[in-house]
Design a protein around this motif. Structure first.
Motif, mmCIF file in Angstrom:
data_model
loop_
_atom_site.group_PDB
_atom_site.id
_atom_site.type_symbol
_atom_site.label_atom_id
_atom_site.label_comp_id
_atom_site.label_asym_id
_atom_site.label_seq_id
_atom_site.Cartn_x
_atom_site.Cartn_y
_atom_site.Cartn_z
ATOM 1 N N SER A 171 0.817 -1.229 0.000
ATOM 2 C CA SER A 171 0.000 0.000 0.000
ATOM 3 C C SER A 171 0.844 1.269 0.000
ATOM 4 C CB SER A 171 -0.922 0.016 1.218
ATOM 5 O OG SER A 171 -1.695 -1.153 1.260
ATOM 6 N N ARG A 172 1.806 1.315 0.911
ATOM 7 C CA ARG A 172 2.638 2.512 1.017
ATOM 8 C C ARG A 172 3.326 2.833 -0.311
ATOM 9 N NH1 ARG A 172 6.239 5.386 4.514
ATOM 10 N NH2 ARG A 172 4.519 5.281 5.985
ATOM 11 N N ASN B 86 -6.972 -1.319 1.697
ATOM 12 C CA ASN B 86 -5.697 -0.824 2.216
ATOM 13 C C ASN B 86 -5.026 0.175 1.284
ATOM 14 O OD1 ASN B 86 -5.512 -2.299 4.664
ATOM 15 N ND2 ASN B 86 -5.015 -4.153 3.519
ATOM 16 N N ILE B 87 -4.996 -0.155 -0.011
ATOM 17 C CA ILE B 87 -4.300 0.710 -0.965
ATOM 18 C C ILE B 87 -5.052 2.026 -1.138
ATOM 19 C CG2 ILE B 87 -3.436 0.902 -3.332
ATOM 20 C CD1 ILE B 87 -3.358 -2.220 -3.371
ATOM 21 N N GLY B 88 -6.374 1.938 -1.309
ATOM 22 C CA GLY B 88 -7.178 3.149 -1.490
ATOM 23 C C GLY B 88 -7.067 4.094 -0.305
ATOM 24 N N LYS B 89 -7.081 3.533 0.897
ATOM 25 C CA LYS B 89 -6.967 4.364 2.097
ATOM 26 C C LYS B 89 -5.611 5.068 2.153
ATOM 27 C CE LYS B 89 -8.292 2.483 6.043
ATOM 28 N NZ LYS B 89 -8.577 1.404 7.041
ATOM 29 N N GLU B 90 -4.576 4.342 1.792
ATOM 30 C CA GLU B 90 -3.231 4.930 1.846
ATOM 31 C C GLU B 90 -3.092 6.033 0.786
ATOM 32 O OE1 GLU B 90 -1.275 4.679 4.162
ATOM 33 O OE2 GLU B 90 0.815 4.889 3.548
ATOM 34 N N ILE B 91 -3.637 5.802 -0.393
ATOM 35 C CA ILE B 91 -3.611 6.855 -1.423
ATOM 36 C C ILE B 91 -4.373 8.076 -0.918
ATOM 37 C CG2 ILE B 91 -4.474 7.489 -3.723
ATOM 38 C CD1 ILE B 91 -3.911 4.559 -4.575
ATOM 39 N N THR C 127 4.228 2.914 -17.156
ATOM 40 C CA THR C 127 5.267 2.293 -16.326
ATOM 41 C C THR C 127 5.037 0.777 -16.311
ATOM 42 O OG1 THR C 127 3.949 2.761 -14.326
ATOM 43 C CG2 THR C 127 5.640 4.357 -14.902
ATOM 44 N N PRO C 128 6.105 -0.004 -16.155
ATOM 45 C CA PRO C 128 6.017 -1.466 -16.336
ATOM 46 C C PRO C 128 5.560 -2.227 -15.081
ATOM 47 C CG PRO C 128 8.308 -0.830 -16.101
ATOM 48 C CD PRO C 128 7.507 0.442 -16.003
ATOM 49 N N HIS C 129 4.339 -1.989 -14.647
ATOM 50 C CA HIS C 129 3.747 -2.701 -13.497
ATOM 51 C C HIS C 129 4.693 -2.687 -12.299
ATOM 52 C CE1 HIS C 129 0.589 -5.951 -12.398
ATOM 53 N NE2 HIS C 129 1.007 -5.321 -11.323
ATOM 54 N N ILE C 130 5.015 -1.486 -11.866
ATOM 55 C CA ILE C 130 6.014 -1.305 -10.804
ATOM 56 C C ILE C 130 5.478 -0.530 -9.606
ATOM 57 C CG2 ILE C 130 7.996 -1.348 -12.363
ATOM 58 C CD1 ILE C 130 7.941 1.796 -12.120
ATOM 59 N N SER C 131 4.191 -0.184 -9.622
ATOM 60 C CA SER C 131 3.720 0.767 -8.603
ATOM 61 C C SER C 131 3.935 0.244 -7.182
ATOM 62 C CB SER C 131 2.256 1.134 -8.824
ATOM 63 O OG SER C 131 1.399 0.090 -8.438
ATOM 64 N N GLY C 132 3.897 -1.087 -7.007
ATOM 65 C CA GLY C 132 4.039 -1.617 -5.652
ATOM 66 C C GLY C 132 5.417 -2.186 -5.355
ATOM 67 N N PHE D 192 13.765 2.789 -4.004
ATOM 68 C CA PHE D 192 14.384 3.084 -2.719
ATOM 69 C C PHE D 192 13.317 3.277 -1.653
ATOM 70 C CE2 PHE D 192 17.016 4.572 -6.198
ATOM 71 C CZ PHE D 192 18.198 3.876 -5.944
ATOM 72 N N GLU D 193 13.676 2.954 -0.423
ATOM 73 C CA GLU D 193 12.748 2.999 0.709
ATOM 74 C C GLU D 193 12.749 4.421 1.292
ATOM 75 O OE1 GLU D 193 10.954 0.183 1.794
ATOM 76 O OE2 GLU D 193 9.975 1.549 3.203
ATOM 77 N N THR D 194 11.745 5.193 0.904
ATOM 78 C CA THR D 194 11.675 6.604 1.288
ATOM 79 C C THR D 194 11.822 6.797 2.802
ATOM 80 O OG1 THR D 194 10.135 6.887 -0.537
ATOM 81 C CG2 THR D 194 10.316 8.716 1.016
#
Lengths: 311, 311
Positions: free
Chosen positions: A90-91, A138-143, A270-275, B124-126
Motif C-alpha cells: 500500500s505505502r 488498504n491501498i485506497g486508504k493509503e492513497i 510504467t512497467p507494473h512497478i507501482s508496488g 528506494f525505501e523513502t
C-alpha cells in the motif's frame, strides 16, 4: 512432515530461521519438487498446471494483493486456501500515485515528454483538486491519506458504502451502484483505479463509464489492466476528453515495446512497478511466517481470499 | 500623485480595485511610461537601464523570492527599497521537490528515460532516507514538511544555526561553517539546494563540496544555477559518485536545447518551473496591495531585502 515449496526464495538467514521455527515442515525451493507439496509460497503462472498436480496442496500464500492470475475456480473446487499480501504494497503504491499526481500538477509530464523545450508548462493547483478513488481497501486508504496531506478532496467508490473506518481518509464514499446510477457527471480532477481484476471489473472503464465523469480529468490505473478498455481510453485521450493517463497495468503485459502508449505525450506508462519494494523479502517472509504459524495451529489465516468474489 | 509601474499586469477587476483603494497613486502598465515612476511591481532585466532612469524610483516589489538578477549595488547606493515574494512560491517548490523525490524513489526516472523497456527499475525505501536541505527559510521549511510526511529525516543547513521556529520541520540544523569544517563525510540520500544567488553561494557546489557527502546521493537544485559548478556535477555523475540530479535552474538560462543535460539518463532537467503557480496573480496582487498600503503609511515593508546580504 508437511512440505512447503517456496517460490519466493528466502534469504539464507530467513531460511535458517524458518527451518528452526518449524521443524515439522520440510522446505524446498525447487519448483520440480512439487509432487506432494501442501503449501506454496508465491506462484508462477507458467507452472500452474504442474503445481496443481500435487494432490496434497492445501494452501497458497500469494506475494501480491491481486489474485486474478490464480485458477480460483479450481482452488474453490479442491478446497485450496489462498491468502494475499494485501497491505504490504500500500505505502509503495501510494507513493507511486503521489508521484503521478505531482508530475501532472507541476507540469513535469509535458517537460519530460519534450526534453529541450524551455517553456512554462501548464500547472494545476493541487489543493483545489478532487480525486475519485475506485477501491477503498488498504491501498485506497493509503492513497487517500497522501491526497489529504496534499489538501485534495477525496471521494472513495466501493461496493459496500460508508464505513466508519474510512472516515479519516475519505471525505465522501459512494457505492458502485450510486456511481452507475448517477444522472449528472462527476466533477473530479483525477480518477484513480485500484479495483481488483474480477469478472465484475473486467472492462469496467469503457467509454460509457469514462464519460460519467466531466471532461478534463486525468486517469490513473494502478489496479488491473483488465478493468480498462484501453482502446476506449485512447480514443477519449485523442479527443482531449481525458487530459492524460498514468498507466502501470495493461490488458496485455508486458506492453509491446513499440506500443504507441509509450510515446504518447498524454500518457506516462510504467512497467507494473507501482508496488515494487526495495526490501520485499524483509517484510514478506515474516508475513508468511505468521500465516504458517496460524496454518499449523489450524487458526484462521490472515488475508484469506473469498474465492467466489475473487479478492 | 505617486506613479506605480505594474510590469505584472493585474486582472481587470484587480486593477479596478487598486485604483479605487489607492486614489493617490497613478497606475500604469506601459514600460515606456517610466520617467517619473516611484514604485515598480515586477522587473525586466532587459529594461533595467531604462527603469533606473527614473530619479523618483524608491521601491520595487519583486515577483520572485530570489533577487540576484537585480542591480543590488545601485539600489543600495540610491536607497531604493526592494521587497521579494518570499513565501508565495514555497508550496509549489515543495510540491516539485516532492515530485522529484518520488520519481527517483519509485524508479520513474529510469522508466521515463527508457520508454518501452519492461524491467523492474531500482527503487528506494523513502522512510529510511535522509535529506540535507541547504536553506531553512520559507521554501526549505515547506520542503522539510513534505519530507517529514514521507517519514524522511531532515537536516537543514543555514548560516545562523538552530532556531526554535525550525524545530518542527528539521530534525537537525547545521551551520554552513560546521558543514564546511566537517572532517567526515555526510551520509544522506538527497542534497536539496535552495540557496539564493549571492556572491557567497556563487559556485558553492563544486567538486570539493559535492564530495563532502558520501557517494550515492541524488542532487536537487531548485535554488539558483549560479551556486553549482555544472561541469563538476556532470563529472561526479559520470563517475556515479552522484547517482542522479534533478535540475530546475542552470548557470545559463535557458539551457541550450541541444545540451547533453536534457538527454542524460541520470538527469531530469526542467525549465525553471519549480515555483510556477496556476493562479499567480490571485495571490501576488494582494501581496502587493498589502505592501503598498504599508509603503504609503511609511510602515516597514514585508519581505524587505538586505541589499548587502542579497536576500
Amino acid at each position: 512432515m508437511k512440505k512447503a515449496l517456496l517460490l519466493v526464495e528466502p534469504k539464507d538467514e530467513q531460511m535458517k530461521a524458518l527451518k528452526a521455527k518449524f521443524p515439522t515442515v520440510e522446505f524446498t525451493t525447487d519448483p520440480d519438487d512439487y509432487s506432494d507439496v501442501e503449501i506454496i509460497l508465491g506462484w508462477k503462472v507458467p507452472l500452474a498446471k504442474q503445481l496443481l498436480e500435487s494432490k496434497n496442496l492445501k494452501w497458497v500464500q500469494s506475494r501480491s494483493a491481486g489474485v486474478d492470475y490464480f485458477p480460483l475456480k479450481e482452488f474453490a473446487e479442491r478446497g485450496i486456501k489462498l491468502t494475499t499480501a494485501s497491505g504490504l504494497h500500500s505505502r509503495y503504491i501510494a507513493e507511486t500515485v503521489a508521484a503521478y499526481l505531482l508530475i501532472e500538477n507541476r507540469g513535469l509530464r509535458t517537460v519530460v515528454k519534450n526534453p529541450g523545450v524551455w517553456d512554462d508548462p501548464e500547472v494545476f493547483e493541487t489543493s483545489e483538486q478532487t480525486v475519485l478513488i475506485f477501491g477503498t481497501g488498504n491501498i485506497g486508504k493509503e492513497i487517500a491519506r497522501y491526497c489529504h496531506f496534499f489538501e485534495m478532496k477525496t471521494i472513495g467508490v466501493n461496493r459496500h458504502g460508508f464505513d466508519p473506518k474510512l472516515a479519516t481518509d475519505f471525505d465522501e464514499i459512494i457505492t458502485m451502484d450510486e456511481f452507475e446510477a448517477a444522472t449528472t457527471k462527476y466533477q473530479v480532477d483525477y480518477v484513480i483505479n485500484i479495483l481488483p481484476g474480477t469478472s465484475y471489473t473486467n472492462g469496467f472503464f469503457n467509454t460509457k463509464v469514462l464519460q460519467k465523469i466531466e471532461a478534463g480529468y486525468s486517469f490513473i490505473n494502478v489496479g488491473r489492466g483488465s478493468s480498462v478498455v484501453t482502446s476506449d481510453l485512447e480514443k477519449l485521450l485523442a479527443e482531449n476528453y481525458v487530459r492524460s493517463a498514468y498507466l502501470d497495468v495493461f490488458e496485455q503485459e508486458p506492453l509491446d515495446s513499440d506500443s504507441a502508449i509509450w510515446s504518447s505525450e498524454q500518457i506516462i506508462a510504467t512497467p507494473h512497478i507501482s508496488g515494487l519494494m526495495a526490501h520485499f523479502k524483509d517484510i514478506f517472509i515474516p508475513l508468511f511466517e505468521d500465516n504458517l504459524e496460524k496454518y499449523l495451529a489450524g487458526e484462521k489465516l490472515h488475508n484469506l481470499v473469498d474465492l467466489d468474489q475473487g479478492y
